[in-house]
Write a protein that holds these residues in place. Structure first.
Motif, PDB file in Angstrom:
ATOM      1  N   VAL A  90       0.841  -1.202   0.000  1.00  0.00           N
ATOM      2  CA  VAL A  90       0.000   0.000   0.000  1.00  0.00           C
ATOM      3  C   VAL A  90       0.874   1.250   0.000  1.00  0.00           C
ATOM      4  O   VAL A  90       0.607   2.215  -0.724  1.00  0.00           O
ATOM      5  CB  VAL A  90      -0.953  -0.004   1.199  1.00  0.00           C
ATOM      6  N   LEU A  91       1.938   1.238   0.799  1.00  0.00           N
ATOM      7  CA  LEU A  91       2.854   2.376   0.817  1.00  0.00           C
ATOM      8  C   LEU A  91       3.483   2.579  -0.556  1.00  0.00           C
ATOM      9  O   LEU A  91       3.624   3.724  -1.020  1.00  0.00           O
ATOM     10  CB  LEU A  91       3.940   2.163   1.868  1.00  0.00           C
ATOM     11  N   ASN A  92       3.858   1.506  -1.208  1.00  0.00           N
ATOM     12  CA  ASN A  92       4.448   1.629  -2.533  1.00  0.00           C
ATOM     13  C   ASN A  92       3.480   2.294  -3.508  1.00  0.00           C
ATOM     14  O   ASN A  92       3.884   3.085  -4.359  1.00  0.00           O
ATOM     15  CB  ASN A  92       4.850   0.250  -3.056  1.00  0.00           C
ATOM     16  N   ASP A  93       2.196   1.975  -3.382  1.00  0.00           N
ATOM     17  CA  ASP A  93       1.205   2.608  -4.247  1.00  0.00           C
ATOM     18  C   ASP A  93       1.069   4.090  -3.935  1.00  0.00           C
ATOM     19  O   ASP A  93       0.883   4.916  -4.830  1.00  0.00           O
ATOM     20  CB  ASP A  93      -0.149   1.917  -4.101  1.00  0.00           C
ATOM     21  N   ILE A  94       1.176   4.445  -2.669  1.00  0.00           N
ATOM     22  CA  ILE A  94       1.141   5.859  -2.294  1.00  0.00           C
ATOM     23  C   ILE A  94       2.337   6.602  -2.886  1.00  0.00           C
ATOM     24  O   ILE A  94       2.231   7.757  -3.317  1.00  0.00           O
ATOM     25  CB  ILE A  94       1.115   6.000  -0.758  1.00  0.00           C
ATOM     26  N   ASN A 171      -8.224   2.109  -3.076  1.00  0.00           N
ATOM     27  CA  ASN A 171      -9.116   1.971  -4.239  1.00  0.00           C
ATOM     28  C   ASN A 171      -8.372   1.410  -5.446  1.00  0.00           C
ATOM     29  O   ASN A 171      -8.883   0.530  -6.151  1.00  0.00           O
ATOM     30  CB  ASN A 171      -9.746   3.318  -4.581  1.00  0.00           C
ATOM     31  N   ARG A 172      -7.159   1.912  -5.700  1.00  0.00           N
ATOM     32  CA  ARG A 172      -6.378   1.425  -6.836  1.00  0.00           C
ATOM     33  C   ARG A 172      -6.005  -0.045  -6.667  1.00  0.00           C
ATOM     34  O   ARG A 172      -6.114  -0.846  -7.596  1.00  0.00           O
ATOM     35  CB  ARG A 172      -5.116   2.274  -7.018  1.00  0.00           C
ATOM     36  N   ILE A 173      -5.549  -0.399  -5.473  1.00  0.00           N
ATOM     37  CA  ILE A 173      -5.097  -1.769  -5.225  1.00  0.00           C
ATOM     38  C   ILE A 173      -6.267  -2.744  -5.305  1.00  0.00           C
ATOM     39  O   ILE A 173      -6.149  -3.825  -5.898  1.00  0.00           O
ATOM     40  CB  ILE A 173      -4.405  -1.854  -3.855  1.00  0.00           C
ATOM     41  N   GLU A 174      -7.395  -2.380  -4.723  1.00  0.00           N
ATOM     42  CA  GLU A 174      -8.551  -3.281  -4.761  1.00  0.00           C
ATOM     43  C   GLU A 174      -9.036  -3.489  -6.191  1.00  0.00           C
ATOM     44  O   GLU A 174      -9.377  -4.610  -6.586  1.00  0.00           O
ATOM     45  CB  GLU A 174      -9.681  -2.725  -3.906  1.00  0.00           C
ATOM     46  N   THR A 175      -9.030  -2.414  -6.973  1.00  0.00           N
ATOM     47  CA  THR A 175      -9.431  -2.535  -8.376  1.00  0.00           C
ATOM     48  C   THR A 175      -8.497  -3.464  -9.128  1.00  0.00           C
ATOM     49  O   THR A 175      -8.936  -4.363  -9.865  1.00  0.00           O
ATOM     50  CB  THR A 175      -9.448  -1.157  -9.051  1.00  0.00           C
ATOM     51  N   ARG A 176      -7.181  -3.285  -8.955  1.00  0.00           N
ATOM     52  CA  ARG A 176      -6.207  -4.144  -9.630  1.00  0.00           C
ATOM     53  C   ARG A 176      -6.332  -5.587  -9.165  1.00  0.00           C
ATOM     54  O   ARG A 176      -6.222  -6.519  -9.959  1.00  0.00           O
ATOM     55  CB  ARG A 176      -4.787  -3.639  -9.380  1.00  0.00           C
ATOM     56  N   PHE A 177      -6.554  -5.774  -7.870  1.00  0.00           N
ATOM     57  CA  PHE A 177      -6.605  -7.118  -7.303  1.00  0.00           C
ATOM     58  C   PHE A 177      -7.713  -7.946  -7.950  1.00  0.00           C
ATOM     59  O   PHE A 177      -7.483  -9.074  -8.401  1.00  0.00           O
ATOM     60  CB  PHE A 177      -6.825  -7.029  -5.789  1.00  0.00           C
ATOM     61  N   ALA A 208      -6.202 -10.353   0.311  1.00  0.00           N
ATOM     62  CA  ALA A 208      -7.154  -9.274   0.041  1.00  0.00           C
ATOM     63  C   ALA A 208      -7.570  -8.590   1.337  1.00  0.00           C
ATOM     64  O   ALA A 208      -7.666  -7.351   1.397  1.00  0.00           O
ATOM     65  CB  ALA A 208      -8.376  -9.824  -0.693  1.00  0.00           C
ATOM     66  N   ARG A 209      -7.786  -9.386   2.392  1.00  0.00           N
ATOM     67  CA  ARG A 209      -8.163  -8.801   3.677  1.00  0.00           C
ATOM     68  C   ARG A 209      -7.025  -7.970   4.254  1.00  0.00           C
ATOM     69  O   ARG A 209      -7.249  -6.871   4.785  1.00  0.00           O
ATOM     70  CB  ARG A 209      -8.541  -9.919   4.656  1.00  0.00           C
ATOM     71  N   GLN A 210      -5.796  -8.478   4.157  1.00  0.00           N
ATOM     72  CA  GLN A 210      -4.640  -7.733   4.661  1.00  0.00           C
ATOM     73  C   GLN A 210      -4.520  -6.373   3.981  1.00  0.00           C
ATOM     74  O   GLN A 210      -4.330  -5.350   4.645  1.00  0.00           O
ATOM     75  CB  GLN A 210      -3.354  -8.534   4.430  1.00  0.00           C
ATOM     76  N   LEU A 211      -4.624  -6.365   2.672  1.00  0.00           N
ATOM     77  CA  LEU A 211      -4.496  -5.109   1.927  1.00  0.00           C
ATOM     78  C   LEU A 211      -5.590  -4.128   2.323  1.00  0.00           C
ATOM     79  O   LEU A 211      -5.350  -2.928   2.481  1.00  0.00           O
ATOM     80  CB  LEU A 211      -4.549  -5.390   0.423  1.00  0.00           C
ATOM     81  N   ARG A 212      -6.801  -4.644   2.482  1.00  0.00           N
ATOM     82  CA  ARG A 212      -7.951  -3.797   2.787  1.00  0.00           C
ATOM     83  C   ARG A 212      -7.852  -3.198   4.183  1.00  0.00           C
ATOM     84  O   ARG A 212      -8.367  -2.107   4.446  1.00  0.00           O
ATOM     85  CB  ARG A 212      -9.229  -4.616   2.639  1.00  0.00           C
ATOM     86  N   SER A 213      -7.182  -3.900   5.114  1.00  0.00           N
ATOM     87  CA  SER A 213      -7.158  -3.464   6.511  1.00  0.00           C
ATOM     88  C   SER A 213      -5.961  -2.579   6.850  1.00  0.00           C
ATOM     89  O   SER A 213      -5.843  -2.138   8.001  1.00  0.00           O
ATOM     90  CB  SER A 213      -7.163  -4.689   7.435  1.00  0.00           C
ATOM     91  N   VAL A 214      -5.085  -2.307   5.897  1.00  0.00           N
ATOM     92  CA  VAL A 214      -3.915  -1.463   6.171  1.00  0.00           C
ATOM     93  C   VAL A 214      -4.377  -0.055   6.541  1.00  0.00           C
ATOM     94  O   VAL A 214      -5.143   0.583   5.804  1.00  0.00           O
ATOM     95  CB  VAL A 214      -2.974  -1.408   4.955  1.00  0.00           C
ATOM     96  N   GLY A 215      -3.924   0.420   7.699  1.00  0.00           N
ATOM     97  CA  GLY A 215      -4.292   1.751   8.165  1.00  0.00           C
ATOM     98  C   GLY A 215      -3.112   2.703   8.168  1.00  0.00           C
ATOM     99  O   GLY A 215      -1.978   2.336   7.832  1.00  0.00           O
ATOM    100  N   MET A 216      -3.363   3.928   8.591  1.00  0.00           N
ATOM    101  CA  MET A 216      -2.330   4.961   8.557  1.00  0.00           C
ATOM    102  C   MET A 216      -1.178   4.637   9.499  1.00  0.00           C
ATOM    103  O   MET A 216      -0.016   4.888   9.180  1.00  0.00           O
ATOM    104  CB  MET A 216      -2.956   6.314   8.884  1.00  0.00           C
TER     105      MET A 216
END
Length: 243
Positions: A90-94, A171-177, A208-216
């Protein structure tokens, strides 16, 4: 090469995944015919790799057959099944997702140091790596790009990211996934991959759950833990014709 092939490219080391509207009674005889005669590997030995981490930075300066300078940075990364791996993704996508990614924007648009930049998170069974690469513009120097990257990573480790950045990355990661799972072949490949890497094909859904639950807080923590700006490897590629 032969020893490696004999050990790993064998039926007892393989996972065969079938996806789609299949008649299993017709498929199994075909599999038996095509693959039943393969010889098992000679060893069942498994090895856990412990990464070697230097306490200091390491650096290589290379002469390359390129027109401009190139930079690659490498950080030790978490294994594919670790929650930190998802947070790093997720950080890499940011940092590099689309034109608005922090480093993409800083390197390419704002400071005009690079023509392209990328980040890559390895998803391996053991510890992997996080790689950052930059192709510089003519007359621009790798040292300037490296300084900008290290400053940005240190800033995130200290202060984190914004809620807007995190939402866009999710949003980007979930769409790609889910877009990557549209065909039966893609589903089979994903299930087979996680069966090998995680030992359980259903880890695809845990991922998928791990990616979705990543917080700040996860983003700030993974930057501080894995992207240590005092301990990484750098490779400078400089055009061979430039002294």
């Amino acid at each position: 090469c032969h020893r490696f092939y004999d050990r790993w490219y064998a039926p007892d080391q393989a996972v065969l995944v079938l996806a789609g509207d299949l008649d299993i009674d017709r498929v199994l005889p075909i599999i038996e015919q095509r693959y039943g005669g393969l010889t098992p590997s000679k060893t069942q030995e498994t090895t856990t790799i412990q990464p070697v981490v230097d306490a200091q930075r390491s650096h290589v300066d290379l002469k390359t057959n390129t027109a401009t300078e190139r930079l690659v940075l490498g950080f030790r990364g978490p294994s594919a099944t670790a929650s930190d791996n998802a947070a790093l993704q997720v950080l890499n996508d940011i940092l590099f997702g689309g034109d608005s990614g922090r480093l993409q924007r800083a390197l390419v648009t704002e400071h005009e140091l690079a023509v392209s930049a990328y980040g890559y998170v390895a998803t391996l069974r053991e510890h992997g790596a996080y790689e950052v690469g930059v192709d510089l513009r003519p007359t621009c120097r790798v040292e300037d790009a490296e300084a900008l990257i290290i400053e940005a990573l240190g800033e995130i480790a200290m202060h984190g990211v914004t809620a807007k950045e995190l939402a866009k990355a999710h949003n980007r990661i979930e769409t790609r996934f889910y877009r990557a799972l549209q065909t039966a072949q893609a589903k089979a490949q994903a299930l087979g991959y996680w069966e090998i890497v995680a030992g359980d094909s259903s880890f695809l859904f845990e991922r998928a759950r791990q990616l979705r639950s990543v917080g700040m807080d996860d983003i700030r923590n993974v930057a501080a833990r894995w992207l240590d700006v005092t301990r990484y490897a750098s490779v400078y590629g400089r055009p061979a014709h430039v002294r």
